[in-house]
Design an enzyme around this catalytic site. Structure first.
Site, PDB file in Angstrom:
ATOM      1  N   ASN A   1      -1.838   7.704  17.768  1.00 20.99           N
ATOM      2  CA  ASN A   1      -1.961   8.161  16.384  1.00 20.99           C
ATOM      3  C   ASN A   1      -3.269   7.627  15.791  1.00 20.99           C
ATOM      4  O   ASN A   1      -3.346   6.470  15.378  1.00 20.99           O
ATOM      5  CB  ASN A   1      -0.775   7.680  15.548  1.00 20.99           C
TER       6      ASN A   1
ATOM      7  N   GLY B   1      -3.778  -3.657  18.336  1.00 19.35           N
ATOM      8  CA  GLY B   1      -3.390  -4.314  17.095  1.00 19.35           C
ATOM      9  C   GLY B   1      -4.196  -5.562  16.790  1.00 19.35           C
ATOM     10  O   GLY B   1      -4.292  -5.977  15.639  1.00 19.35           O
ATOM     11  N   GLU B   2      -4.755  -6.192  17.798  1.00 23.21           N
ATOM     12  CA  GLU B   2      -5.465  -7.454  17.568  1.00 23.21           C
ATOM     13  C   GLU B   2      -6.945  -7.345  17.850  1.00 23.21           C
ATOM     14  O   GLU B   2      -7.726  -8.206  17.479  1.00 23.21           O
ATOM     15  CB  GLU B   2      -4.810  -8.551  18.430  1.00 23.21           C
TER      16      GLU B   2
ATOM     17  N   PHE C   1       1.701 -10.668  11.634  1.00 22.12           N
ATOM     18  CA  PHE C   1       0.476 -11.272  12.173  1.00 22.12           C
ATOM     19  C   PHE C   1       0.757 -12.473  13.067  1.00 22.12           C
ATOM     20  O   PHE C   1      -0.027 -13.412  13.130  1.00 22.12           O
ATOM     21  CB  PHE C   1      -0.476 -11.643  11.030  1.00 22.12           C
TER      22      PHE C   1
ATOM     23  N   GLY D   1       4.302  -2.829   9.973  1.00 22.47           N
ATOM     24  CA  GLY D   1       3.139  -2.168   9.390  1.00 22.47           C
ATOM     25  C   GLY D   1       2.211  -1.572  10.413  1.00 22.47           C
ATOM     26  O   GLY D   1       1.186  -0.978  10.075  1.00 22.47           O
TER      27      GLY D   1
END
Lengths: 174, 324, 745
Positions: free
Chosen positions: C638, C711-712, C245, C477
């Protein structure tokens, strides 16, 4: 191990012999009296699946079973776990065959980074066994002692629900 | 963590004999092991009481008896607890997490140490940990601290949920010591900090809690535990209320209101109890009583909201029990 | 042709390792002769370390060494900057006696066992000469200063004004409707569940450093520079990373000290931080205060946007939140626009990147302010956003490579069942029995699409029919391993099970790692480049090798399709071709890098969030019930891991909205709640039901694969959607995060 003389600040060697029953086997090791069950598993026995997330009982990553109950190995002294049956993530699969809960976590993407996953799975196995997984709300509460910072709770919820339903079906038909 | 001697006695007598100055009893370990890692607890000897024969839940004419080594999780599931004591069951289930409830014992939980961040930090001034060093919380970060019963020496709160329920249920504690067995009401068990915040209870050195008794109490079945916290689970209470109402033909014959998260001990809101006793159980009367629940409260710099939250939590609890 | 994997929900290739406990994180390995390190931290916030009494520690059982500023481990000064060399802070511990923040490293104890090291560390007593600590962000906003460097190549103050106005305030004043408010949030911790840990071992002058990192290459750069060794003398391994993160982009000082200790002691050393230590020795997100002013016509058309952000910047670090430049700068069309950024330097632990840096606080302010404006105008908040929809990047005149935010709003509203609203929700009567107040809220989300600098990958085919794809990124992750394996498998026409993805090793082909939502676009592009070259090599081999059945045909006459080389009536798998030509393997490098698309287009991912929650009328407790997000992220390689990324991001945003915040003692700089029990992150029970939908608009103007980062994105706008729903439910506008019960009484 009991000592009837008056307590004094201990000095010298604090190593003690420990005999632990882990995943159905007897393990003998020598460890510092201060060693937690978590550190004994990880450093003493090389079972590093149980994770040290906080070491304070604040995250659940170290969850293992002691005599069939889910507990936090970071707040359990190894010396006190002697004579009890300890099960870790390394002990739930049968050989290469994953346990139903492990498989459900795979099937439902119940993890991201994977660090909390062994603790989640160990917790889920007991929650299902204890019958605390009959609804989404029940699972949410029953699994709230296992923090996942990645936020994989949705996959965890589905995994636990599905494994619980499968278990219930098997018991119903079996 | 400092090194220690370890003893695992099998009888209460043996445990008492093993205990001496600088020793600590270890039950679930959820509080003690944590504090030992932080170097806050520094026992020379750890007397592990888990092998003592202090298990079982029984009922008789004196009430419900909970042996001290019963785990919170087991008690929450026990039919004798669930039957007739919803407030206790709810408080047990609101505690910590399932894993911690499988570890923590009822006896140990009553002796859980405060979560005050200064108590837990050996670099901070804390009269409870180091008498005479001062209280950093009074002027520091005190959002979670006490508004009732605190004093200049200490503003820490007692963190247990079950203790709050047991306070409302007028529970009795059986204590075993070198001088024998005695029974102390839970509501007389805890001491306010005064000048000696390090002494939290009336326990004598080496004395063990061996049993908790919940006496038969009219109204125990009409009871509720309301726990307010920022996070939905796995968190200590900001404010909690354990309330039991003995209702007779719509009139409150007796009411017990205990508060958690706001005082150095489970706090009985006597003024609120008195305000409702003998009156009709209406919403208006319930709210009037709730308004008195925080009587005597004194806020710190960061926790004034707790005073209003206490009133609202008690009001919520009373209306949930039918005060409408 | 087989169904392409790209776009198909695919299980993580490292899943079995994770559910069995076999995935090995930084603290999971041991080495013969391993010694254990434990940090000692300062208990003062600023000044000079006068002395340290280490006598008892040195005499304690099992202690091998006690390092301190008075017995230092030599580290070389950072010659570049902390972010360029990936250390994360300007100074290195133990090199001097200066105390720069509370909880800084002042010592490292190394002992035979973990227990011995921790115990010895607790015996050390330090004396300080104190200076006043500058830690009170709120109290020092008046002392805010301009930041030292440009933000996204622009000045800290940007004014794009309609011709008739000299200042943005004049432009605002011309709007008949105005809203203006200040939004604040405390510092936040990235707080990966895996505490930072490292294991350093030296062999013949070469350091192997196991550390959980988003950037193994960055870690190697830091180790080489500070330990005075060549890049070829260090290898950083991060096979598994327990969450990151942003907090594990830089390596931070503890692995450098640990490596130096291992070198000096001639033994491998492992140091595992406690979560309490993580709070102050690695970075956190700035505290942010933002003032937003919006001026609009009565129909909702914006005439001016003014967004001024003030962020804390640690005097030890270089990173701070750029909240206005990353949001209001481009989100809405407005004839006049001002974004400004100032900083408040503090004696705090380093401020650093945390998931959605800039956008997370910025969108909270901007999307709350838009909601306030909608309320003021009695206009539906979705409609207000549509009336100010930007199709061109303000001031640059370029369009977006792909922007379908309007579709996100529309589809999101439909899926959620959004009821357009123009008036406040009626509140129940004072004496009503109603316990819960229900509310709904929405907000938009944006996050830039960027590419890493030159990114390399290697793809290797083996005669057994398997392939390996390798690049030095990491998978904290995100599903990176899986995505790389999928792209490789698709390109080669083989099942994903036959592809092994190697990441988490600085010795692999150059890749700066997984951060800023750039990892997938960049790394997947490099893999595609490698497979393209590799397929050509296969054809050249088929045509050119005398042992090949294709020998004699022109390479141009051959093709690689569905995992086979075909042509001239022959068809061979690559395994068969390798076997026929006597090769055990064949490989090719590939590369990706940003190109001209940066000049021709603006690139962003977009999304819209809709949520429903309840607020307890008695206690102020907020309960999130359901959540819909519609995401425009280009090609979703994905969908399974992408959904997890979005959901995880939203949960991060839920933390920001309702729970998280470091409480800093103003006089000492001490973090009062720096642990996992008192710094609250969402637990399972805090999660709403999710409906996540991805639009299908490949962004091929950005990259050939068409994938942008996500991702963010999930974090962005989430806090505003919640605050807006709380306002809808209660009529209360909370502008200070987190929205805790005390703010709703």
């Amino acid at each position: 191990m009991t000592d009837s003389t008056a307590p004094r600040p201990p000095t010298g060697d604090h190593q003690v012999p420990l005999e632990l029953q882990v995943n159905g086997r007897t393990a003998r090791l020598s460890a510092d009296i201060r060693t937690t069950l978590l550190d004994a598993l990880r450093d003493g026995l090389g079972l590093t699946g149980s994770k040290k997330g906080c070491d304070r009982g604040q995250c659940g990553a170290c969850t293992v079973h002691v005599d069939g109950r889910r507990v936090l190995s970071c707040l359990t002294l190894a010396v006190g776990a002697q004579g009890k049956q300890v099960t870790t993530i390394e002990g739930v699969a049968e050989g290469d065959r994953l346990s139903p809960v492990q498989q459900a976590f795979l099937d439902h993407d119940g993890f991201q980074c994977g660090f909390c996953t062994p603790g989640q799975i160990m917790s889920a196995i007991c929650a299902i066994r204890d019958g605390d997984t009959g609804s989404d709300a029940a699972v949410r509460e029953a699994m709230s002692g296992n923090i996942c910072r990645c936020g994989a709770y949705e996959g965890i919820l589905r995994a636990v629900r599905s494994a619980a339903e499968r278990t219930a079906r098997q018991e119903g038909t079996g | 963590m400092r090194p220690f001697d370890y003893a695992a006695p099998r009888t209460v007598e043996e445990a008492l004999a093993q205990h001496a100055d600088g020793a600590a009893y270890l039950a679930g370990g959820t509080s003690l092991v944590d504090l030992m890692k932080l170097d806050v607890a520094r026992p020379h000897r750890v007397v592990d009481v888990n092998s003592l024969p202090l298990h079982g839940v029984t009922t008789d004419e004196r009430g419900l008896h909970l042996s001290a080594l019963e785990r919170l999780g087991d008690l929450a599931r026990h039919p004798a607890v669930a039957d007739g004591h919803p407030v206790l069951r709810q408080a047990l289930l609101a505690s910590a997490s399932p894993q911690l409830r499988n570890m923590a014992t009822i006896g140990g939980n009553l002796l859980q140490r405060t979560r005050c961040g200064y108590f837990r930090d050996t670099a901070a001034a804390c009269n409870k940990r180091e008498p005479g060093s001062g209280c950093a919380a009074r002027t520091g970060d005190n959002r979670g601290h006490a508004v009732l019963g605190a004093g200049p020496s200490c503003v820490a709160t007692h963190p247990s949920d079950p203790a709050v329920a047991l306070s409302a249920l007028d529970a009795l504690l059986e204590l075993h010591g070198a001088d024998g067995v005695r029974e102390v009401p839970l509501n007389s068990f805890y001491r306010l900090p005064g000048e000696t915040p390090q002494t939290e209870t009336v326990l004598r050195p080496g004395e063990l809690i061996t049993r908790v008794t919940v006496p038969p109490l009219p109204g125990a079945d009409r009871s509720v535990y309301v726990k307010v916290r920022d996070r939905r689970s796995y968190e200590f209470a900001l404010v909690s209320a354990a309330v039991a109402v003995d209702l007779h033909d719509g009139e409150v014959r007796g009411v017990r209101i205990a508060l958690g998260g706001v005082a150095p001990r489970p706090w009985r809101a006597h003024a609120a109890e008195q305000a409702l006793t003998g009156r009709e159980f209406t919403r208006a009367n319930a709210l009037e009583a709730a308004a008195a629940a925080a009587d005597g409260a004194e806020p710190l710099s960061g926790n004034a909201f707790k005073i209003e939250l206490v009133r609202r939590t008690v009001g919520h609890a009373l209306t949930r029990l039918g005060g409408r | 042709m087989a169904k392409p994997l790209i776009g198909t929900a695919t299980a993580r290739v490292d899943g079995t390792a994770k559910v069995t406990g076999r995935a090995d994180y930084a603290a999971d390995r041991t080495e013969p002769g391993l010694a254990h390190g434990h940090l000692v931290l300062s208990t003062a916030g600023r000044g000079t370390l006068r002395s340290m009494d280490v006598t008892a520690a040195e005499a304690a059982e099992g202690v091998l060494a006690v390092y301190s500023p008075f017995n230092p481990l030599k580290l070389h000064r950072i010659k570049t900057t902390p972010d360029v060399c990936f250390v994360g802070q300007f100074w290195l511990p133990l090199q001097d006696q200066e105390i720069r923040h509370y909880g800084q490293i002042i010592g490292l104890v190394v002992a035979e066992t973990f227990e011995q090291a921790r115990h010895a560390a607790s015996l050390i007593r330090a004396e300080y000469d104190l200076l006043p600590v500058r830690a009170d962000f709120a109290g020092r906003i008046a002392h805010a200063v301009p930041p030292p460097v440009a933000i996204n190549h622009e000045d800290p103050q940007v004014d794009l004004l309609a011709e008739e106005f000299g200042t943005v305030d004049e432009a605002l004043a011309a709007g008949p409707v105005q809203v203006r408010a200040t939004y604040t949030q405390p510092p936040e911790a990235p707080l990966a569940l895996e505490p930072h840990a490292c294991l350093a071992s030296w062999s013949e002058g070469v350091l192997t450093l196991r550390v959980g990192s988003q950037s193994p290459v960055g870690g190697a750069l830091a180790a080489a520079e500070t330990l005075g060794i060549g890049l070829d003398q260090v290898r950083v391994l991060s096979p598994y990373v327990g969450g990151a993160f942003g907090g594990k982009l830089y390596i931070w000082p503890h692995p450098l000290l640990t490596a130096a200790a291992a070198r000096e002691l001639g033994r491998p050393v492992r140091t595992v931080l406690t979560q309490e230590q993580v709070f102050t020795t690695v970075g956190h997100r700035s505290a942010v205060s933002q003032t937003l002013a919006l001026g609009a016509e009565r129909d909702g058309t914006l005439v001016a946007v003014k967004h001024d952000a003030v962020s804390s910047l640690s005097l030890s670090g270089v990173i701070y939140e750029t909240a206005a430049h990353t949001t209001s700068r481009y989100t809405y069309k407005s004839p006049s626009l001002h974004v400004g950024q100032r900083i408040v330097p503090l004696d705090s632990p380093p401020t650093t990147w945390v998931r959605a840096p800039g956008e997370a606080p910025g969108a909270f302010a901007l999307e709350s302010a838009m909601d306030e404006l909608a309320t003021e105008l009695a206009l539906d908040p979705v409609e207000l956003r549509m009336r100010n929809y930007a199709t061109v990047f303000p001031g640059r005149g370029v369009r977006w490579s792909g922007k379908h935010l309007d579709e996100c709003y529309r589809v999101g509203a439909e899926r959620f069942g959004w009821q357009p609203r123009t008036a406040p929700r009626p509140q129940p009567a004072e004496d009503s029995d109603q316990v819960w107040l229900t509310g709904t809220g929405m907000a938009g989300a944006t996050y830039p699409g960027n590419l890493l600098p030159t990114t390399l990958a290697n793809v290797r085919l083996r005669a057994d029919g398997t392939a390996t794809v390798a690049t030095a990124t990491s998978d904290p992750g995100t599903g990176m391993r899986t995505v790389l394996a999928m792209v490789c498998a698709d390109d080669l026409g083989i099942p994903v099970e036959r592809v092994e993805a190697l990441v988490g090793d600085s010795a692999l082909p150059l890749n700066y790692g997984a951060f800023a939502s750039m990892g997938t676009s960049s790394s997947a592009g490099a893999v595609r480049s490698a497979t393209t070259a590799l397929k050509q090599r296969l054809l050249d081999l088929a045509a050119g090798d005398a042992r090949s059945p294709f020998h004699g045909l022109a390479a141009e006459a051959l093709a690689y399709r569905d995992g086979r080389v075909v042509g001239g009536g022959h068809s061979l798998t690559f395994a068969e071709l390798l076997a026929a030509t006597g090769l055990s393997e064949l490989d090719s490098p590939g590369a990706s890098a940003p190109g001209a698309e940066r000049l021709r287009f603006a690139v962003h991912s977009f999304g819209a969030h809709f949520c429903e929650l309840r607020v307890n009328r008695w206690t102020g407790e907020v309960r999130l019930d359901r959540w819909t997000s519609v995401i425009d992220g280009g090609t979703i390689i994905n969908p399974r891991t992408a959904r997890a990324q979005i959901v995880g991001g939203i949960l991060f945003g839920i933390g920001q909205a309702l729970l998280e915040g470091i409480r800093v003692e103003p006089d000492t700089g001490r973090f009062a709640n720096g642990n996992l029990a008192d710094y609250l992150v969402p637990v399972h029970a805090d999660m709403p039901d999710f409906d996540i939908h991805f639009l299908d608009h490949p962004d091929t103007d950005f990259t050939p694969l068409g994938a942008r980062g996500i991702g963010e994105l999930g974090v962005v706008g989430t806090a505003a959607a919640i605050a807006n729903a709380v306002h809808d439910a209660t009529g209360r506008r909370v502008r200070d995060l987190p929205i805790t019960v005390d703010k709703l009484l």
